[in-house]
Design an enzyme around this catalytic site. Sequence first.
Site, PDB file in Angstrom:
ATOM      1  N   GLY A 132      75.023  35.965  31.580  1.00 46.08           N
ATOM      2  CA  GLY A 132      76.323  35.375  32.414  1.00 46.08           C
ATOM      3  C   GLY A 132      75.546  34.757  33.721  1.00 46.08           C
ATOM      4  O   GLY A 132      75.494  35.504  34.698  1.00 46.08           O
ATOM      5  N   ALA A 133      75.053  33.601  33.467  1.00 41.70           N
ATOM      6  CA  ALA A 133      74.176  33.288  34.833  1.00 41.70           C
ATOM      7  C   ALA A 133      75.013  32.286  35.633  1.00 41.70           C
ATOM      8  O   ALA A 133      75.033  30.907  35.793  1.00 41.70           O
ATOM      9  CB  ALA A 133      73.029  32.129  34.342  1.00 41.70           C
ATOM     10  N   GLY A 134      76.276  32.859  36.033  1.00 37.89           N
ATOM     11  CA  GLY A 134      77.145  32.045  37.100  1.00 37.89           C
ATOM     12  C   GLY A 134      76.883  32.525  38.475  1.00 37.89           C
ATOM     13  O   GLY A 134      75.565  32.657  38.850  1.00 37.89           O
ATOM     14  N   GLY A 139      75.191  36.284  38.924  1.00 39.81           N
ATOM     15  CA  GLY A 139      74.158  36.348  37.766  1.00 39.81           C
ATOM     16  C   GLY A 139      72.901  35.450  38.163  1.00 39.81           C
ATOM     17  O   GLY A 139      71.698  35.687  38.180  1.00 39.81           O
ATOM     18  N   ASN A 172      83.122  42.694  39.739  1.00 39.16           N
ATOM     19  CA  ASN A 172      84.248  43.374  40.582  1.00 39.16           C
ATOM     20  C   ASN A 172      85.454  44.193  39.551  1.00 39.16           C
ATOM     21  O   ASN A 172      85.342  43.824  38.498  1.00 39.16           O
ATOM     22  CB  ASN A 172      85.050  42.357  41.179  1.00 39.16           C
ATOM     23  N   GLU A 232      90.580  37.176  36.683  1.00 43.36           N
ATOM     24  CA  GLU A 232      90.329  38.612  36.344  1.00 43.36           C
ATOM     25  C   GLU A 232      91.541  39.535  36.999  1.00 43.36           C
ATOM     26  O   GLU A 232      91.235  40.452  37.635  1.00 43.36           O
ATOM     27  CB  GLU A 232      88.898  39.119  37.169  1.00 43.36           C
ATOM     28  N   LYS A 272      85.574  48.436  47.099  1.00 41.22           N
ATOM     29  CA  LYS A 272      85.428  47.236  46.987  1.00 41.22           C
ATOM     30  C   LYS A 272      86.667  46.836  46.365  1.00 41.22           C
ATOM     31  O   LYS A 272      87.020  45.487  46.822  1.00 41.22           O
ATOM     32  CB  LYS A 272      84.316  46.729  46.199  1.00 41.22           C
ATOM     33  N   ASN A 329      89.410  43.139  47.135  1.00 42.53           N
ATOM     34  CA  ASN A 329      89.727  42.275  45.685  1.00 42.53           C
ATOM     35  C   ASN A 329      91.130  42.089  45.168  1.00 42.53           C
ATOM     36  O   ASN A 329      91.687  41.412  44.878  1.00 42.53           O
ATOM     37  CB  ASN A 329      88.605  42.637  44.640  1.00 42.53           C
ATOM     38  N   ASN A 387      92.116  38.592  46.534  1.00 43.17           N
ATOM     39  CA  ASN A 387      91.819  37.430  45.462  1.00 43.17           C
ATOM     40  C   ASN A 387      92.988  37.011  44.776  1.00 43.17           C
ATOM     41  O   ASN A 387      93.229  35.881  44.614  1.00 43.17           O
ATOM     42  CB  ASN A 387      91.112  38.308  44.437  1.00 43.17           C
TER      43      ASN A 387
HETATM   44  N1  LIG Z   1      81.476  34.952  42.917  1.00 44.44           N
HETATM   45  C1  LIG Z   1      81.190  35.841  44.025  1.00 44.44           C
HETATM   46  O1  LIG Z   1      81.196  35.528  45.144  1.00 44.44           O
HETATM   47  C2  LIG Z   1      81.160  37.181  43.560  1.00 44.44           C
HETATM   48  C3  LIG Z   1      81.841  37.603  42.332  1.00 44.44           C
HETATM   49  N2  LIG Z   1      81.904  39.034  42.065  1.00 44.44           N
HETATM   50  C4  LIG Z   1      82.127  39.539  40.727  1.00 44.44           C
HETATM   51  O2  LIG Z   1      81.026  39.203  40.017  1.00 44.44           O
HETATM   52  C5  LIG Z   1      81.372  38.890  38.614  1.00 44.44           C
HETATM   53  C6  LIG Z   1      80.721  37.675  38.045  1.00 44.44           C
HETATM   54  O3  LIG Z   1      81.371  36.719  39.007  1.00 44.44           O
HETATM   55  P1  LIG Z   1      80.835  35.323  39.059  1.00 44.44           P
HETATM   56  O4  LIG Z   1      79.425  35.149  39.085  1.00 44.44           O
HETATM   57  O5  LIG Z   1      81.540  34.798  40.275  1.00 44.44           O
HETATM   58  O6  LIG Z   1      81.265  34.543  37.815  1.00 44.44           O
HETATM   59  P2  LIG Z   1      80.915  33.021  37.273  1.00 44.44           P
HETATM   60  O7  LIG Z   1      82.250  32.576  36.441  1.00 44.44           O
HETATM   61  O8  LIG Z   1      80.401  32.374  38.137  1.00 44.44           O
HETATM   62  O9  LIG Z   1      79.734  33.464  36.400  1.00 44.44           O
HETATM   63  C7  LIG Z   1      80.025  33.976  34.888  1.00 44.44           C
HETATM   64  C8  LIG Z   1      78.992  33.217  34.076  1.00 44.44           C
HETATM   65  O10 LIG Z   1      79.063  33.826  32.848  1.00 44.44           O
HETATM   66  C9  LIG Z   1      79.158  32.900  31.787  1.00 44.44           C
HETATM   67  N3  LIG Z   1      79.485  33.513  30.534  1.00 44.44           N
HETATM   68  C10 LIG Z   1      80.806  34.217  30.230  1.00 44.44           C
HETATM   69  N4  LIG Z   1      80.747  34.398  29.021  1.00 44.44           N
HETATM   70  C11 LIG Z   1      79.397  34.262  28.546  1.00 44.44           C
HETATM   71  C12 LIG Z   1      79.148  34.747  27.217  1.00 44.44           C
HETATM   72  N5  LIG Z   1      79.753  35.150  26.415  1.00 44.44           N
HETATM   73  N6  LIG Z   1      77.659  34.334  27.066  1.00 44.44           N
HETATM   74  C13 LIG Z   1      76.944  33.676  28.086  1.00 44.44           C
HETATM   75  N7  LIG Z   1      77.408  33.417  29.175  1.00 44.44           N
HETATM   76  C14 LIG Z   1      78.605  33.702  29.535  1.00 44.44           C
HETATM   77  C15 LIG Z   1      79.989  31.646  32.156  1.00 44.44           C
HETATM   78  O11 LIG Z   1      79.710  30.568  31.604  1.00 44.44           O
HETATM   79  P3  LIG Z   1      81.360  29.653  31.220  1.00 44.44           P
HETATM   80  O12 LIG Z   1      82.008  29.509  32.572  1.00 44.44           O
HETATM   81  O13 LIG Z   1      80.623  28.486  30.700  1.00 44.44           O
HETATM   82  O14 LIG Z   1      81.867  30.798  30.274  1.00 44.44           O
HETATM   83  C16 LIG Z   1      79.521  31.729  33.719  1.00 44.44           C
HETATM   84  O15 LIG Z   1      78.489  31.033  33.808  1.00 44.44           O
HETATM   85  C17 LIG Z   1      83.002  39.032  38.571  1.00 44.44           C
HETATM   86  O16 LIG Z   1      83.380  40.279  37.953  1.00 44.44           O
HETATM   87  C18 LIG Z   1      83.312  38.615  40.012  1.00 44.44           C
HETATM   88  O17 LIG Z   1      84.502  39.180  40.525  1.00 44.44           O
HETATM   89  C19 LIG Z   1      81.614  40.012  42.907  1.00 44.44           C
HETATM   90  C20 LIG Z   1      81.177  39.767  44.198  1.00 44.44           C
HETATM   91  C21 LIG Z   1      81.192  38.433  44.615  1.00 44.44           C
HETATM   92  C1  LIG Z   2      83.406  37.613  48.029  1.00 45.48           C
HETATM   93  C2  LIG Z   2      84.380  38.478  47.769  1.00 45.48           C
HETATM   94  C3  LIG Z   2      84.410  39.699  48.506  1.00 45.48           C
HETATM   95  C4  LIG Z   2      85.861  37.749  48.413  1.00 45.48           C
HETATM   96  O1  LIG Z   2      86.906  38.693  48.117  1.00 45.48           O
HETATM   97  C5  LIG Z   2      84.633  38.867  46.358  1.00 45.48           C
HETATM   98  O2  LIG Z   2      84.277  39.769  45.870  1.00 45.48           O
HETATM   99  C6  LIG Z   2      85.045  37.825  45.405  1.00 45.48           C
HETATM  100  O3  LIG Z   2      85.383  36.576  45.628  1.00 45.48           O
HETATM  101  O4  LIG Z   2      85.618  38.271  44.282  1.00 45.48           O
END
Ligand SMILES: NC(=O)C1=CN([C@@H]2O[C@H](COP(=O)(O)OP(=O)(O)OC[C@H]3O[C@@H](n4cnc5c(N)ncnc54)[C@H](OP(=O)(O)O)[C@@H]3O)[C@@H](O)[C@H]2O)C=CC1
Ligand SMILES: CC(C)(CO)C(=O)C(=O)O
Length: 337
Positions: free
Chosen positions: A16-18, A21, A111, A294, A213, A217, A221
């Site tokens: 999951g390279a969002g 990742g 999260n 979520e 944390k 959230n 959120n």
């Molecule tokens: N963003 C932030 O600042 C923060 C996020 N978090 C937490 O981290 C976690 C990840 O969040 P975040 O990075 O923002 O999420 P994103 O939506 O940016 O990234 C998730 C990625 O996973 C991919 N994905 C989903 N399902 C699959 C699959 N089956 N195979 C391959 N890839 C897949 C998605 O692709 P697609 O969208 O194309 O399905 C997307 O690229 C969450 O729990 C979030 O709450 C924690 C702290 C901060």
């Molecule tokens: C960056 C932060 C702490 C903001 O609430 C977070 O965890 C989120 O966006 O899900």
Amino acid sequence: MDAMTKSDRLKICIYGAGAVGGTMGVLLALAGAEVSVIAHDATLAAIKHDGLQLTKDGKTHRVQVRVTADPAELAPQDYVIISVKAPSLADVASHIAPLLSPGTGVITAMNGVPWWFFVGGNGVLSNTRLAAVDPHGIVEKSIPLAQTVGCVVYMACSLDAPGKVRHYSGNKLVIGYADNKSVSGLSDINDMFNSAGFSSRVTTTIRHDIWHKLWGNLSINPISMLTGETSDIIINDPLLYELCLRMMREAEVLGDAIGIPMDASTTEVIGRARTLGAFKTSMLQDTEAGKPVELDALLTVAHDIGKILDLPTPFIDSVLGLARLRARKLGLLDTAA
Ligand SMILES: NC(=O)C1=CN([C@@H]2O[C@H](COP(=O)(O)OP(=O)(O)OC[C@H]3O[C@@H](n4cnc5c(N)ncnc54)[C@H](OP(=O)(O)O)[C@@H]3O)[C@@H](O)[C@H]2O)C=CC1
Ligand SMILES: CC(C)(CO)C(=O)C(=O)O
């Protein structure tokens, strides 16, 4: 492969390279880890074509990594970092097997309350299964508890475009085995994170860090989703500030009941969130991108824990009710809610 025989150059697969990742993948690859990525759709195409890109501190870094949609194309890893949104977790779990050997650590950089939160633990809810986060038990069946590593991510980042992520602030990570095993088994990945520029530490009480944390959230959120506002505007609004405090206080009472007392006050926790400035929470980012939110892992779990323990959570319940209807209206409700 076990903790004693991990590769010299750690093999780490980012599933999951969002935003999270992608940030981890680029920084770990730059620090010398052998990073591969499981991605799909536009992200797969973008990383194949352009590599994985991170903009951080005014600089843009690009790394070429092995990327595929099919875990069977990769060998078992030293670590798999799952960094998808909670509604995608069951799908990830049901495809993860080829990446795992008995020594692989599966790190959830996510999260919310994970499926294993009460599994194998002690305390009043010991061995309670949380239907809100693993309704069919698929995740628990697919990822062995002894190999599961919780990871609390204190970072704010977002997606500019598929395969292109942006880091805003924060670099703190806390990692710990779900079964509270000793910290030494995680020293290799902890060192790797630290040499990649994170401030990472290992704990034997990861549930405390996860719950702490969750405070921010579970309040900010969903309120950001309901209002469409950034965290600073929510925190600076006296009524919404009060609402956040009340939701956090309810979570504090639940925490006391499950044996996780807070070591900071609600105002301190909100003060930390204030330092993020004008940040769109990940739930607001999802809402704007039309992706499932979520709600279950962040909010339904708290409502459910209150119900099981017969502890009232009126503010959490009200925000959950509003957020659920809003998400349903927008077609963003995750499957279990
Ligand atoms: N963003 C932030 O600042 C923060 C996020 N978090 C937490 O981290 C976690 C990840 O969040 P975040 O990075 O923002 O999420 P994103 O939506 O940016 O990234 C998730 C990625 O996973 C991919 N994905 C989903 N399902 C699959 C699959 N089956 N195979 C391959 N890839 C897949 C998605 O692709 P697609 O969208 O194309 O399905 C997307 O690229 C969450 O729990 C979030 O709450 C924690 C702290 C901060
Ligand atoms: C960056 C932060 C702490 C903001 O609430 C977070 O965890 C989120 O966006 O899900």
